[in-house]
Design a protein around this motif. Structure first.
Motif, PDB file in Angstrom:
ATOM      1  N   ILE A 197       4.921   6.266  -2.607  1.00 51.06           N
ATOM      2  CA  ILE A 197       4.165   5.590  -3.680  1.00 51.06           C
ATOM      3  C   ILE A 197       4.282   4.062  -3.582  1.00 51.06           C
ATOM      4  N   ASP A 198       3.323   3.375  -4.192  1.00 48.98           N
ATOM      5  CA  ASP A 198       3.372   1.902  -4.310  1.00 48.98           C
ATOM      6  C   ASP A 198       3.168   1.506  -5.773  1.00 48.98           C
ATOM      7  N   TRP A 201      -5.048  11.582  -4.443  1.00 48.74           N
ATOM      8  CA  TRP A 201      -5.428  10.235  -4.848  1.00 48.74           C
ATOM      9  C   TRP A 201      -4.995  10.055  -6.293  1.00 48.74           C
ATOM     10  N   GLN A 233       0.861  -1.187   0.000  1.00 48.58           N
ATOM     11  CA  GLN A 233       0.000   0.000   0.000  1.00 48.58           C
ATOM     12  C   GLN A 233       0.899   1.239   0.000  1.00 48.58           C
ATOM     13  N   PRO A 234       0.333   2.407  -0.365  1.00 46.47           N
ATOM     14  CA  PRO A 234       1.121   3.635  -0.286  1.00 46.47           C
ATOM     15  C   PRO A 234       1.372   4.001   1.171  1.00 46.47           C
ATOM     16  N   GLN A 258      -5.862   2.455  -6.798  1.00 49.58           N
ATOM     17  CA  GLN A 258      -5.977   3.796  -6.222  1.00 49.58           C
ATOM     18  C   GLN A 258      -5.016   3.901  -5.049  1.00 49.58           C
ATOM     19  N   SER A 259      -4.306   5.008  -5.005  1.00 48.80           N
ATOM     20  CA  SER A 259      -3.342   5.226  -3.925  1.00 48.80           C
ATOM     21  C   SER A 259      -3.364   6.685  -3.494  1.00 48.80           C
ATOM     22  N   VAL A 293      -1.036   9.467  -2.194  1.00 55.22           N
ATOM     23  CA  VAL A 293       0.409   9.694  -2.154  1.00 55.22           C
ATOM     24  C   VAL A 293       0.703  11.144  -1.792  1.00 55.22           C
ATOM     25  N   ARG A 335      -7.667  -5.307  -1.971  1.00 51.87           N
ATOM     26  CA  ARG A 335      -7.058  -4.322  -2.861  1.00 51.87           C
ATOM     27  C   ARG A 335      -6.149  -5.047  -3.842  1.00 51.87           C
TER      28      ARG A 335
END
Ligand code: SAM
Length: 231
Positions: free
Chosen positions: A119-120, A57, A24-25, A101-102, A104, A91
C-alpha cells in the motif's frame, strides 16, 4: 447539482505520516494495512467473491491534502520538484476532488475487513470504493508514460547494528516485517530531490508505533540509526 460521496471504510495503515510513504503502490510489498469497512458494507455479502481476486483497486480520498482551490499545474517529485506539468498528467495528491487510486495486494478477506499489502496509503485514509483488478483489461501491454517510464531508482540502505536489532525486536512484537518495510521505504529515498543533506542532518518517520531515524553518510546512501517507540 453537486454530487456527494461517502467513505465505505477507512484504512489502518503502517504509515502514520506522509513522509517516507512510497510514491506509488507495489514499491514496498512489506507495507501492510487493513481496510475496515463501514456498515452496511461490513456485512460479508459485500466482499463475497473477493477471495478469488489477488489485487484490488482502491479509490480513496487524499484526506490530508484536500484544498479549496484546485491547482492546474503541479511539480511532481518525479521531475525533481522543479518542473511543473498539468495536474492531469501526474498522480499528485493535490488535485480536483482529491481522489487517489492504488492497486494493492489482497492478502486476506473476511466480513468487514480486507488485509492489504504493497500500500501507499496513510493511516486513516477514507476509501470510496473497491474494485477487483482485472488483468486482461488493466494490464496494457503497449502502454507508455514518458514522464514516469519506470520505477524510481533505489538508494542503498545500510543499518547500524543497534538499529537492526531494534527493528527485529519491534517487528517480532508487532508481528510485522518491519526490517523489510523500512528497507523498502527508505530505498525509495524519501528526501525531497532538492535536499543534499550533510551527514549531520537527521531524518525521521513513523511506521506502525515506532519512529525510525536515519541519515545520509554520503549522498547515495542511507544509514538507519535507531528505531524507538513513538511517544
Ligand atoms: N497511488 C495513488 C495515486 O496514484 O492516486 C497515490 C499516489 S500519491 C503520489 C502517493 C503519496 O500520497 C504518498 O507518498 C503519500 O505521501 C500520500 N498520501 C497517501 N495517503 C494520503 C492521504 N490520505 N492524504 C494525503 N496524502 C496521502
Amino acid at each position: 447539482m453537486p454530487y456527494s460521496v461517502s467513505p465505505i471504510g477507512f484504512v489502518r495503515s503502517c504509515f502514520k505520516e506522509k513522509f517516507a510513504i512510497p510514491r506509488q503502490p507495489q514499491l514496498a510489498p512489506a507495507a501492510r494495512g487493513v481496510l475496515e469497512l463501514l456498515a452496511p458494507f461490513d456485512n460479508g455479502d459485500a466482499v463475497q467473491g473477493l477471495e478469488q481476486v489477488s489485487h484490488v483497486w482502491l479509490l480513496f480520498l487524499f484526506h490530508q491534502a484536500l484544498e479549496d482551490k484546485p491547482r492546474l499545474k503541479v511539480r511532481p517529485p518525479r521531475l525533481g520538484g522543479n518542473q511543473s506539468v498539468g495536474v492531469f498528467s501526474t498522480r499528485a495528491t493535490h488535485r480536483p476532488n482529491g481522489i487517489g487510486q492504488s492497486v494493492v495486494k489482497l492478502d486476506k478477506v473476511e466480513a468487514g475487513k480486507l488485509w492489504l499489502s504493497g500500500i501507499d496509503l496513510l493511516d486513516g485514509t477514507p476509501v470510496l470504493d473497491i474494485k477487483p483488478y482485472v488483468p486482461y483489461a488493466d494490464n496494457v501491454a503497449t502502454a507508455y508514460n514518458r514522464i514516469a517510464d519506470s520505477a524510481p531508482l533505489l538508494i542503498k540502505v545500510t543499518w547500524q547494528d543497534q538499529a537492526l536489532a531494534q527493528a527485529h525486536s519491534h517487528g517480532q512484537r508487532l508481528d510485522e516485517p518491519l526490517v523489510e518495510l523500512i528497507d523498502q521505504c527508505l530505498a525509495q529515498d524519501p528526501r525531497p530531490a532538492y535536499q543534499q543533506p550533510g551527514p549531520e542532518r537527521r531524518y525521521g518517520a513513523r511506521f506502525w508505533d515506532v519512529d525510525v531515524h536515519w541519515h545520509y553518510p554520503r549522498s547515495d546512501t542511507i544509514c538507519v540509526l535507531e528505531i524507538v517507540p513513538a511517544d
